[in-house]
Design a protein around this motif. Structure first.
Motif, PDB file in Angstrom:
ATOM      1  N   MET A 213       1.009  -1.330   0.153  1.00  0.00           N
ATOM      2  CA  MET A 213       0.313  -0.039  -0.008  1.00  0.00           C
ATOM      3  C   MET A 213       0.917   1.406  -0.511  1.00  0.00           C
ATOM      4  O   MET A 213       0.364   2.271  -0.905  1.00  0.00           O
ATOM      5  CB  MET A 213      -0.366  -0.244   1.533  1.00  0.00           C
ATOM      6  CG  MET A 213      -1.756  -1.273   1.133  1.00  0.00           C
ATOM      7  SD  MET A 213      -3.531  -0.861   2.751  1.00  0.00           S
ATOM      8  CE  MET A 213      -4.721  -2.305   2.648  1.00  0.00           C
ATOM      9  N   ASN A 214       2.161   1.070   0.624  1.00  0.00           N
ATOM     10  CA  ASN A 214       2.885   2.771   1.563  1.00  0.00           C
ATOM     11  C   ASN A 214       4.064   2.589  -0.472  1.00  0.00           C
ATOM     12  O   ASN A 214       4.171   3.717  -0.978  1.00  0.00           O
ATOM     13  CB  ASN A 214       3.951   2.488   1.832  1.00  0.00           C
ATOM     14  CG  ASN A 214       2.753   3.141   3.824  1.00  0.00           C
ATOM     15  OD1 ASN A 214       2.259   4.001   3.598  1.00  0.00           O
ATOM     16  ND2 ASN A 214       2.013   1.373   4.301  1.00  0.00           N
ATOM     17  N   LEU A 215       4.078   1.287  -0.851  1.00  0.00           N
ATOM     18  CA  LEU A 215       4.476   1.683  -2.781  1.00  0.00           C
ATOM     19  C   LEU A 215       4.031   2.178  -3.090  1.00  0.00           C
ATOM     20  O   LEU A 215       4.270   2.730  -4.357  1.00  0.00           O
ATOM     21  CB  LEU A 215       5.318  -0.213  -2.738  1.00  0.00           C
ATOM     22  CG  LEU A 215       6.379  -0.370  -1.734  1.00  0.00           C
ATOM     23  CD1 LEU A 215       7.185  -1.538  -1.962  1.00  0.00           C
ATOM     24  CD2 LEU A 215       7.874   0.646  -2.101  1.00  0.00           C
ATOM     25  N   ASP A 216       2.712   2.191  -3.327  1.00  0.00           N
ATOM     26  CA  ASP A 216       1.798   2.560  -4.362  1.00  0.00           C
ATOM     27  C   ASP A 216       1.015   2.940  -3.891  1.00  0.00           C
ATOM     28  O   ASP A 216      -0.119   2.376  -2.911  1.00  0.00           O
ATOM     29  CB  ASP A 216       1.433   1.370  -5.191  1.00  0.00           C
ATOM     30  CG  ASP A 216       0.341   1.483  -6.426  1.00  0.00           C
ATOM     31  OD1 ASP A 216       0.138   3.091  -6.470  1.00  0.00           O
ATOM     32  OD2 ASP A 216      -0.579   0.460  -6.954  1.00  0.00           O
ATOM     33  N   LYS A 217       0.384   4.273  -4.142  1.00  0.00           N
ATOM     34  CA  LYS A 217       0.223   4.799  -3.061  1.00  0.00           C
ATOM     35  C   LYS A 217      -1.382   5.529  -3.585  1.00  0.00           C
ATOM     36  O   LYS A 217      -2.040   6.030  -3.758  1.00  0.00           O
ATOM     37  CB  LYS A 217       0.643   6.308  -3.092  1.00  0.00           C
ATOM     38  CG  LYS A 217       1.635   6.422  -1.804  1.00  0.00           C
ATOM     39  CD  LYS A 217       2.749   8.290  -2.088  1.00  0.00           C
ATOM     40  CE  LYS A 217       3.056   7.895  -0.917  1.00  0.00           C
ATOM     41  NZ  LYS A 217       3.581   7.113   0.477  1.00  0.00           N
ATOM     42  N   THR A 218      -1.932   4.523  -4.851  1.00  0.00           N
ATOM     43  CA  THR A 218      -3.390   4.682  -5.339  1.00  0.00           C
ATOM     44  C   THR A 218      -3.959   4.694  -3.974  1.00  0.00           C
ATOM     45  O   THR A 218      -5.191   4.625  -4.559  1.00  0.00           O
ATOM     46  CB  THR A 218      -3.475   3.186  -6.222  1.00  0.00           C
ATOM     47  OG1 THR A 218      -2.265   3.487  -7.147  1.00  0.00           O
ATOM     48  CG2 THR A 218      -4.497   3.328  -6.378  1.00  0.00           C
ATOM     49  N   HIS A 219      -4.102   2.962  -3.047  1.00  0.00           N
ATOM     50  CA  HIS A 219      -5.437   3.142  -2.204  1.00  0.00           C
ATOM     51  C   HIS A 219      -5.047   4.278  -1.274  1.00  0.00           C
ATOM     52  O   HIS A 219      -6.543   4.847  -1.277  1.00  0.00           O
ATOM     53  CB  HIS A 219      -4.824   2.228  -1.320  1.00  0.00           C
ATOM     54  CG  HIS A 219      -5.604   1.432   0.164  1.00  0.00           C
ATOM     55  ND1 HIS A 219      -6.921   1.273  -0.295  1.00  0.00           N
ATOM     56  CD2 HIS A 219      -5.427   2.181   1.130  1.00  0.00           C
ATOM     57  CE1 HIS A 219      -7.285   1.428   1.123  1.00  0.00           C
ATOM     58  NE2 HIS A 219      -6.785   1.556   1.918  1.00  0.00           N
ATOM     59  N   ILE A 220      -4.328   4.963  -1.080  1.00  0.00           N
ATOM     60  CA  ILE A 220      -4.306   6.603  -0.356  1.00  0.00           C
ATOM     61  C   ILE A 220      -5.251   7.409  -1.416  1.00  0.00           C
ATOM     62  O   ILE A 220      -6.091   8.098  -0.515  1.00  0.00           O
ATOM     63  CB  ILE A 220      -3.279   7.229  -0.109  1.00  0.00           C
ATOM     64  CG1 ILE A 220      -2.299   5.794   1.000  1.00  0.00           C
ATOM     65  CG2 ILE A 220      -3.051   8.536   0.741  1.00  0.00           C
ATOM     66  CD1 ILE A 220      -1.238   5.917   1.395  1.00  0.00           C
ATOM     67  N   LEU A 221      -4.603   7.809  -2.471  1.00  0.00           N
ATOM     68  CA  LEU A 221      -5.223   8.465  -3.184  1.00  0.00           C
ATOM     69  C   LEU A 221      -6.848   8.453  -3.696  1.00  0.00           C
ATOM     70  O   LEU A 221      -7.594   8.876  -3.786  1.00  0.00           O
ATOM     71  CB  LEU A 221      -4.323   8.072  -4.480  1.00  0.00           C
ATOM     72  CG  LEU A 221      -5.630   9.074  -6.096  1.00  0.00           C
ATOM     73  CD1 LEU A 221      -5.453  10.676  -5.507  1.00  0.00           C
ATOM     74  CD2 LEU A 221      -4.871   8.526  -7.331  1.00  0.00           C
TER      75      LEU A 221
END
Length: 394
Positions: A213-221
């Protein structure tokens, strides 16, 4: 311009009427600056829409300036915005509704026409590229109480906030003024920016899932778009532009920090650009391309005296003094340019941004990493950080 066409622009455009302005005061609108002479009373022929108005008082010699005070407005066709200089507080204040209307009618009768400088329409294109996603709603949701954005209200932030090398450079530049003293009369007045986390911290989630999740911030976005912007991609881009204008022109450190957070969030996504949010990322890369292109313009059309006060030029040292933008761009460029299938517009604007940074800053984006294109150096502020809560097994 023919007299008839100029008159039509005067009548249709908005007018900024400024009363009792001291001589040598820096007055700005968008990317344009004026230095008030004895007869200066504002700006005419302003295209309807969103604008950023700012000012800075000077000493008697006109060679040292106070920190910028700026505010956003949405000007209607033929609107007259009236402000009067308060010599005690060295700020512009509103007039009463009755007095303001009286001056507005005088402007419409062209009684102040000779004392108003024309808005430079040849620079309007640059301003639109910097602000095309900013709306009245953007302004109302972010602007501080009273509407004025100034580093004076951020003096505590400049002195106390933990800053990276780049932010320290900016803070020193902004503090390098004899005028910058905390204003005890006015409390800290921050903008209402959206809270954007750098990392995800979740309970009951495995370490591997948190790392992903932190390598790919798509979830945060996706979470922020849904909860903070009601699903509106353009609202996120409006905040990006609001922050950049407040930083570049208004010299706000708080705005720079928010711009950095939004840019880091978007450039830190890997799934969204290629699959779920391609249109958003095309608009984002285009927006940041123009921010940097216009910000780095050296042949600024501002008057030469702007060098002693405010400027609308982006100091290269602010981006070169730290590595956040360079590292994030390097990984993002690799993601897009090496993808087997990618949207044509996103590919075009990604290439344009890479060329701009290579030509302007001399950055080299050739991959030289040994781990999946990742390029993380020691003490890299933006290296993935994972915090696992209530899960001792991991």
């Amino acid at each position: 311009m023919e007299a008839e066409a100029a008159l039509e622009l005067v009548k249709h455009g908005a007018t900024l009427l400024l009363l009792d302005v001291p001589q040598n005061t820096l007055i700005g609108i968008d990317t344009q600056m004026f230095f008030s002479g004895p007869n200066f009373k504002g700006v005419k022929m302003i295209p309807p829409g969103v604008h950023f108005i700012y000012y800075s008082s000077s000493n008697r010699e006109g060679n040292e300036f106070s920190p910028i005070v700026g505010f956003f407005v949405e000007a209607s066709p033929s609107e007259v915005i009236v402000k009067k200089w308060d010599s005690k507080d060295e700020r512009f204040v509103k007039l009463s509704e009755e007095e303001g209307e009286r001056y507005a009618q005088a402007v419409k009768k062209l009684e102040f026409d000779r004392q108003l400088g024309p808005y430079a329409l040849d620079q309007y294109g640059d301003w639109k590229r910097l602000s095309n996603f900013i709306t009245k709603s953007t302004i109302e949701s972010i602007e501080p109480i009273g509407g004025e954005i100034t580093i004076i209200s951020e003096s505590e932030m400049v002195g106390n906030v933990h800053k990276t090398a780049m932010e320290k450079v900016l803070a020193e530049q902004l503090k390098n003024s004899k005028f910058l003293k905390p204003d005890k009369k006015s409390p800290s007045n921050s903008c209402y920016y959206t809270s954007i986390p750098r990392v995800i911290k979740l309970k009951g989630v495995s370490g591997q899932d948190l790392t992903n999740m932190n390598l790919d911030k798509t979830h945060i976005l996706e979470t922020i778009l849904t909860k903070q912007y009601g699903g509106s991609e353009d609202s996120l881009l409006g905040e990006l532009q609001f922050a950049f204008v407040a930083f570049l022109i208004g010299q706000s450190l708080e705005a720079f920090l928010q711009w950095k957070l939004v840019v880091s969030l978007l450039l830190g996504c890997t799934e969204a650009p290629l699959h779920t949010r391609t249109q958003l990322f095309t608009k984002f890369i285009k927006a940041i391309y123009y921010q940097l292109k216009i910000g780095f313009q050296k042949d600024s059309k501002d008057t030469s005296r702007a060098g002693n006060g405010a400027t609308t030029s982006l100091d290269e040292s602010l981006l070169s003094a730290d590595n956040f933008l360079r590292h994030l761009c390097k990984d993002f460029f690799s993601l897009v340019l090496d993808a087997p299938m990618v949207d044509g517009d996103l590919l075009t604007w990604t290439r344009k941004l890479r060329e701009l940074l290579e030509q302007t800053l001399g950055w080299d984006f050739q991959l030289n990493s040994s781990v999946d294109g990742m390029h993380l150096e020691e003490d890299d502020e933006f290296a993935p950080v994972v915090e696992i809560l209530d899960n001792p097994d991991h």
